[in-house]
Design a protein around this motif. Structure first.
Motif, PDB file in Angstrom:
ATOM      1  N   TRP A 162       0.813  -1.208   0.000  1.00 61.14           N
ATOM      2  CA  TRP A 162       0.000   0.000   0.000  1.00 61.14           C
ATOM      3  C   TRP A 162       0.855   1.271   0.000  1.00 61.14           C
ATOM      4  CZ3 TRP A 162      -5.152  -0.051  -0.708  1.00 61.14           C
ATOM      5  CH2 TRP A 162      -5.814  -1.266  -0.515  1.00 61.14           C
ATOM      6  N   ALA A 163       1.742   1.417   1.003  1.00 65.45           N
ATOM      7  CA  ALA A 163       2.502   2.662   1.115  1.00 65.45           C
ATOM      8  C   ALA A 163       3.449   2.843  -0.065  1.00 65.45           C
ATOM      9  CB  ALA A 163       3.270   2.689   2.432  1.00 65.45           C
ATOM     10  N   ARG A 164       4.056   1.755  -0.497  1.00 60.81           N
ATOM     11  CA  ARG A 164       4.970   1.842  -1.640  1.00 60.81           C
ATOM     12  C   ARG A 164       4.222   2.326  -2.884  1.00 60.81           C
ATOM     13  NH1 ARG A 164       6.738  -2.343  -5.269  1.00 60.81           N
ATOM     14  NH2 ARG A 164       8.862  -2.059  -6.027  1.00 60.81           N
ATOM     15  N   GLY A 165       3.036   1.757  -3.148  1.00 60.60           N
ATOM     16  CA  GLY A 165       2.251   2.178  -4.299  1.00 60.60           C
ATOM     17  C   GLY A 165       1.716   3.597  -4.151  1.00 60.60           C
ATOM     18  N   THR A 166       1.279   3.947  -2.935  1.00 61.70           N
ATOM     19  CA  THR A 166       0.762   5.291  -2.700  1.00 61.70           C
ATOM     20  C   THR A 166       1.843   6.341  -2.914  1.00 61.70           C
ATOM     21  OG1 THR A 166      -0.906   4.476  -1.138  1.00 61.70           O
ATOM     22  CG2 THR A 166      -0.279   6.799  -0.963  1.00 61.70           C
ATOM     23  N   TYR A 167       3.042   6.086  -2.387  1.00 57.30           N
ATOM     24  CA  TYR A 167       4.141   7.043  -2.533  1.00 57.30           C
ATOM     25  C   TYR A 167       4.546   7.182  -4.002  1.00 57.30           C
ATOM     26  CZ  TYR A 167       8.262   9.656  -0.959  1.00 57.30           C
ATOM     27  OH  TYR A 167       9.199  10.620  -0.733  1.00 57.30           O
ATOM     28  N   ALA A 168       4.557   6.076  -4.727  1.00 52.77           N
ATOM     29  CA  ALA A 168       4.874   6.143  -6.157  1.00 52.77           C
ATOM     30  C   ALA A 168       3.832   6.984  -6.889  1.00 52.77           C
ATOM     31  CB  ALA A 168       4.941   4.736  -6.742  1.00 52.77           C
ATOM     32  N   GLN A 169       2.569   6.834  -6.497  1.00 55.60           N
ATOM     33  CA  GLN A 169       1.505   7.606  -7.124  1.00 55.60           C
ATOM     34  C   GLN A 169       1.663   9.091  -6.829  1.00 55.60           C
ATOM     35  OE1 GLN A 169      -2.724   6.071  -7.315  1.00 55.60           O
ATOM     36  NE2 GLN A 169      -2.981   7.603  -5.735  1.00 55.60           N
ATOM     37  N   HIS A 170       1.932   9.435  -5.569  1.00 57.75           N
ATOM     38  CA  HIS A 170       2.169  10.835  -5.220  1.00 57.75           C
ATOM     39  C   HIS A 170       3.328  11.412  -6.036  1.00 57.75           C
ATOM     40  CE1 HIS A 170       0.452  10.062  -0.907  1.00 57.75           C
ATOM     41  NE2 HIS A 170      -0.476  10.110  -1.824  1.00 57.75           N
ATOM     42  N   THR A 171       4.400  10.634  -6.149  1.00 53.55           N
ATOM     43  CA  THR A 171       5.591  11.120  -6.835  1.00 53.55           C
ATOM     44  C   THR A 171       5.320  11.346  -8.318  1.00 53.55           C
ATOM     45  OG1 THR A 171       7.015   9.966  -5.246  1.00 53.55           O
ATOM     46  CG2 THR A 171       8.007  10.599  -7.353  1.00 53.55           C
ATOM     47  N   ALA A 172       4.657  10.395  -8.961  1.00 56.05           N
ATOM     48  CA  ALA A 172       4.358  10.529 -10.384  1.00 56.05           C
ATOM     49  C   ALA A 172       3.453  11.730 -10.645  1.00 56.05           C
ATOM     50  CB  ALA A 172       3.710   9.245 -10.900  1.00 56.05           C
ATOM     51  N   LEU A 173       2.433  11.897  -9.826  1.00 61.55           N
ATOM     52  CA  LEU A 173       1.526  13.027  -9.999  1.00 61.55           C
ATOM     53  C   LEU A 173       2.212  14.345  -9.670  1.00 61.55           C
ATOM     54  CD1 LEU A 173      -1.598  11.386  -8.319  1.00 61.55           C
ATOM     55  CD2 LEU A 173      -1.443  12.047 -10.733  1.00 61.55           C
ATOM     56  N   GLY A 174       2.957  14.348  -8.554  1.00 60.40           N
ATOM     57  CA  GLY A 174       3.551  15.584  -8.065  1.00 60.40           C
ATOM     58  C   GLY A 174       4.588  16.179  -8.991  1.00 60.40           C
ATOM     59  N   ARG A 175       5.142  15.397  -9.907  1.00 56.39           N
ATOM     60  CA  ARG A 175       6.107  15.935 -10.866  1.00 56.39           C
ATOM     61  C   ARG A 175       5.444  16.878 -11.865  1.00 56.39           C
ATOM     62  NH1 ARG A 175       8.236  10.230 -11.524  1.00 56.39           N
ATOM     63  NH2 ARG A 175      10.057  10.063 -10.149  1.00 56.39           N
ATOM     64  N   HIS A 176       4.118  16.773 -12.027  1.00 51.56           N
ATOM     65  CA  HIS A 176       3.460  17.496 -13.110  1.00 51.56           C
ATOM     66  C   HIS A 176       2.284  18.369 -12.682  1.00 51.56           C
ATOM     67  CE1 HIS A 176       5.747  15.124 -16.052  1.00 51.56           C
ATOM     68  NE2 HIS A 176       5.498  14.074 -15.282  1.00 51.56           N
ATOM     69  N   VAL A 177       1.631  18.025 -11.573  1.00 47.54           N
ATOM     70  CA  VAL A 177       0.445  18.786 -11.172  1.00 47.54           C
ATOM     71  C   VAL A 177       0.491  19.037  -9.669  1.00 47.54           C
ATOM     72  CG1 VAL A 177      -0.974  17.826 -13.034  1.00 47.54           C
ATOM     73  CG2 VAL A 177      -0.966  16.702 -10.796  1.00 47.54           C
ATOM     74  N   PRO A 178      -0.200  20.077  -9.181  1.00 47.54           N
ATOM     75  CA  PRO A 178      -0.295  20.266  -7.732  1.00 47.54           C
ATOM     76  C   PRO A 178      -0.899  19.019  -7.082  1.00 47.54           C
ATOM     77  CG  PRO A 178      -1.136  22.186  -8.904  1.00 47.54           C
ATOM     78  CD  PRO A 178      -0.916  21.119  -9.929  1.00 47.54           C
ATOM     79  N   THR A 179      -0.160  18.430  -6.158  1.00 45.49           N
ATOM     80  CA  THR A 179      -0.568  17.180  -5.521  1.00 45.49           C
ATOM     81  C   THR A 179      -0.504  17.363  -4.014  1.00 45.49           C
ATOM     82  OG1 THR A 179       0.245  15.867  -7.389  1.00 45.49           O
ATOM     83  CG2 THR A 179      -0.055  14.721  -5.291  1.00 45.49           C
ATOM     84  N   TYR A 180      -1.589  17.025  -3.341  1.00 42.94           N
ATOM     85  CA  TYR A 180      -1.691  17.181  -1.893  1.00 42.94           C
ATOM     86  C   TYR A 180      -1.863  15.798  -1.279  1.00 42.94           C
ATOM     87  CZ  TYR A 180      -2.211  21.997  -3.267  1.00 42.94           C
ATOM     88  OH  TYR A 180      -1.988  23.225  -3.828  1.00 42.94           O
ATOM     89  N   ALA A 181      -0.827  15.351  -0.568  1.00 41.69           N
ATOM     90  CA  ALA A 181      -0.786  13.987  -0.044  1.00 41.69           C
ATOM     91  C   ALA A 181      -1.258  13.963   1.404  1.00 41.69           C
ATOM     92  CB  ALA A 181       0.636  13.439  -0.136  1.00 41.69           C
ATOM     93  N   TYR A 182      -1.919  12.862   1.776  1.00 42.80           N
ATOM     94  CA  TYR A 182      -2.353  12.725   3.170  1.00 42.80           C
ATOM     95  C   TYR A 182      -2.252  11.280   3.629  1.00 42.80           C
ATOM     96  CZ  TYR A 182      -6.870  10.577   1.920  1.00 42.80           C
ATOM     97  OH  TYR A 182      -7.846   9.723   1.453  1.00 42.80           O
ATOM     98  N   GLU A 183      -2.257  11.139   4.956  1.00 38.82           N
ATOM     99  CA  GLU A 183      -2.397   9.832   5.592  1.00 38.82           C
ATOM    100  C   GLU A 183      -3.442   9.961   6.696  1.00 38.82           C
ATOM    101  OE1 GLU A 183       0.551   6.499   6.574  1.00 38.82           O
ATOM    102  OE2 GLU A 183       0.673   7.832   8.304  1.00 38.82           O
ATOM    103  N   PHE A 184      -4.522   9.192   6.573  1.00 39.11           N
ATOM    104  CA  PHE A 184      -5.538   9.181   7.622  1.00 39.11           C
ATOM    105  C   PHE A 184      -5.027   8.278   8.746  1.00 39.11           C
ATOM    106  CE2 PHE A 184      -9.319   7.451   9.677  1.00 39.11           C
ATOM    107  CZ  PHE A 184      -9.956   8.626  10.031  1.00 39.11           C
ATOM    108  N   ALA A 185      -4.879   8.849   9.949  1.00 37.50           N
ATOM    109  CA  ALA A 185      -4.129   8.156  11.003  1.00 37.50           C
ATOM    110  C   ALA A 185      -4.906   8.029  12.313  1.00 37.50           C
ATOM    111  CB  ALA A 185      -2.814   8.889  11.251  1.00 37.50           C
ATOM    112  N   ASP A 186      -6.229   8.001  12.241  1.00 33.72           N
ATOM    113  CA  ASP A 186      -7.014   7.785  13.459  1.00 33.72           C
ATOM    114  C   ASP A 186      -7.059   6.291  13.761  1.00 33.72           C
ATOM    115  OD1 ASP A 186      -8.700   7.676  15.589  1.00 33.72           O
ATOM    116  OD2 ASP A 186     -10.400   8.645  14.599  1.00 33.72           O
ATOM    117  N   ARG A 187      -6.194   5.840  14.656  1.00 32.36           N
ATOM    118  CA  ARG A 187      -6.086   4.415  14.951  1.00 32.36           C
ATOM    119  C   ARG A 187      -7.197   3.911  15.874  1.00 32.36           C
ATOM    120  NH1 ARG A 187       0.443   3.133  15.102  1.00 32.36           N
ATOM    121  NH2 ARG A 187       0.311   2.042  13.105  1.00 32.36           N
TER     122      ARG A 187
END
Length: 547
Positions: free
Chosen positions: A416-441
């Motif tokens: 999950w995290a590996r794929g999510t980070y890759a997605q953020h990175t690919a998007l963030g190179r070209h468009v405004p990208t706002y990343a989050y982690e929902f962390a209410d355990r």
């Protein structure tokens, strides 16, 4: 061929059925009750005819509006067709039918109705003057169960949005492929694009701005949006995107979704050829085999819905999207990596403990506790003996409360995290990208899973009820969680309105910058909305070294 492919297809069905529970809010969430006979009404003229909805308190609601013609008969497994215009005023106070589906482990909805391509509109009772409302289109997850009306959009409408929730063809009806079948494996995507075209034509009539459309989804729905980002036929249909627990750049190693589930290079995507081979196998199992694809399709289209749904795993086999033709001419993951996608701002994230839900459903909360020996066996199955030793050293079982939580952490980080980070990175190179982690355990469990002592943490899609109204959960939120729900909804609504999640009164949310030492990821937890080093929190340096 059916015998050779059958076990792998069945295993994939089990894996995808578990993984795609991002839409599970459907089984628990409740929409606003239908108004009584004396309730105020709202009348709107669409391009196909006039609809009458309801006005209740602060909201206007229209339910079950058709956006495409019935996909029945010869139109089963065909591109969505226009709605036949109607005369008079059509009632839009009750939900339309759910698309064909059978109960899953995490949801009990059932439907045999193919005439299901409808959407719902929720908006403020008073739209005000001036420019139209930002439009927020929700694509529910899972891909085999659920429907749009099961998500209550009043909380978002309270923030000044026109919210549209959509039904689309599911499972075998949305993803079926077969030799000679145009559009193979993409009918769900085509439905969603037809709904977005309906929005472009009709949003203004409901007080919305067709020039400011955000498409949002979770899990399978978010993966669909990655497809739309790279689909030529989706160009211009939306102006921002929200991806919640998306799977667009995620793979799956053997055993990660269960001991018998094989590896898949692309979790969400399949080649047209692979899905057509699966469709040929399913056709043979339904008595529709033969050398003539046209005859086989006529046979399949003549079968009752119930007969098709009786085939084991048939919904889950086609819980994926085909690339290589038409709607998706290339692999979306590759297109994102190489910058070939529609340039729109993106808000993208995942939950802190994505995989705990699936480990709980597979083992500790349902079928007995995962043992230390099984944890080691799963590691060997996924990584091979040599690399498994490195994984077990990095994630030693005695560092976790249980072997189940150790394995859930391994898969959360690696898949999950590996794929999510890759997605953020690919998007963030070209468009405004706002990343989050929902962390209410301590997020309340809204899915129908057994109660017990398993710690689900911030499980997959646990953020969905923090955006969509859920009366059953409202009383279970602590005051701090209720404040978090307000903040998360404010972030999403502000992003839909402006393309940026930040505004006065909210904690700042900088964009994700791939070239910075620690690209910003917003951690969303009760009383703790702040930055998190996402790569460090999920040990991504280790996974890069492991390969």
């Amino acid at each position: 061929m059916a015998k050779r492919r059958g076990p792998a297809v069945a295993a994939l069905g089990v894996a995808v059925a578990l993984l795609a529970t991002g839409a599970c809010a459907q089984s628990a969430a409740r929409g606003p009750a239908d108004a009584g006979h004396g309730a105020p009404t709202a009348v709107v003229r669409t391009d196909a005819g006039t609809v009458r909805g309801t006005v209740s308190g602060r909201h206007r609601s229209f339910r079950g509006i058709p956006y495409a013609g019935p996909p029945t008969g010869e139109h089963r497994w065909a591109a969505p067709r226009p709605v036949r215009p109607w005369q008079g005023v059509r009632g839009a106070t009750r939900p339309g039918p759910l698309c064909p589906q059978v109960p899953a482990q995490y949801g009990g909805t059932t439907s045999l109705e193919e005439d299901c391509l409808v959407l719902n509109v929720t908006a403020p009772a008073r739209s005000g003057r001036g420019r139209g409302l930002p439009v927020f289109v929700w694509i529910h997850g899972d891909g085999t169960i659920g429907g749009g009306h099961l998500f209550d959009a009043r909380r978002l409408a309270d923030r000044g949005l026109m919210v549209v929730t959509v039904n689309y063809r599911l499972g075998v009806f949305g993803g079926f492929a077969h030799p000679g079948l145009p559009g193979s494996g993409t009918f769900a995507l085509q439905d969603q694009q037809a709904a977005l075209r309906w929005v472009a034509r009709n949003a203004a009539a409901f007080g919305g701005d067709p020039g400011n459309v955000t498409v949002a989804g979770t899990s399978f729905g978010a993966a669909a949006i990655v497809g739309h980002l790279t689909s030529p036929s989706a160009r211009g249909l939306f102006h921002r995107a929200v991806l919640s627990s998306g799977e667009g750049m995620m793979d799956m190693l053997a055993g990660m979704m269960g001991p018998q589930v094989p590896a898949y290079r692309w979790y969400t995507w399949r080649t047209v050829r692979d899905l057509r081979d699966a469709g040929r196998d399913v056709a043979a199992g339904l008595g529709c085999a033969g050398p003539d694809p046209g005859r086989a399709l006529r046979c399949l289209r003549a079968l009752p819905v119930k007969r098709i749904l009786e085939v084991p795993y048939v919904m889950n086999v086609f819980q994926a999207f085909a690339f290589g033709e038409g709607v998706l001419p290339e692999l979306p993951e590759k297109a994102l990596e190489e910058g070939r996608f529609h340039r729109v701002p993106v808000l993208s994230g995942a939950t802190r403990d994505e995989h705990r839900l699936f480990v709980g459903l597979t083992w500790d909360a349902v079928n007995g506790k995962l043992t230390e020996g099984q944890y080691e066996e799963l590691a060997v199955t996924a990584f091979g003996k040599e690399r498994a030793a490195a994984v077990l050293a990095e994630y030693p079982v005695d560092a976790f409360p249980s072997p189940a939580l150790a394995w859930a952490t391994v898969v959360t980080d690696r898949m999950w995290a590996r794929g999510t980070y890759a997605q953020h990175t690919a998007l963030g190179r070209h468009v405004p990208t706002y990343a989050y982690e929902f962390a209410d355990r301590r997020a309340p469990m809204y899915l129908p899973v057994p109660a017990g002592d398993f710690d689900f943490g911030a499980y997959h899609a646990s953020d969905t009820p923090y955006v969509f109204e859920d009366e059953a959960l409202r009383g279970r939120f602590t005051p701090a969680q209720a404040r978090l729900a307000d903040a998360v909804t404010d972030y999403w609504a502000t992003f839909a309105a402006t393309g940026r999640p930040g505004r006065r009164g909210l904690a700042p949310w900088p964009a994700f910058e791939p070239g910075s030492p620690v690209p910003h990821t917003q951690s969303l937890a009760p009383g703790a909305v702040t930055a998190v080093d996402y790569a460090a929190a999920h040990n991504l340096a280790f996974w890069r070294r492991l390969g």
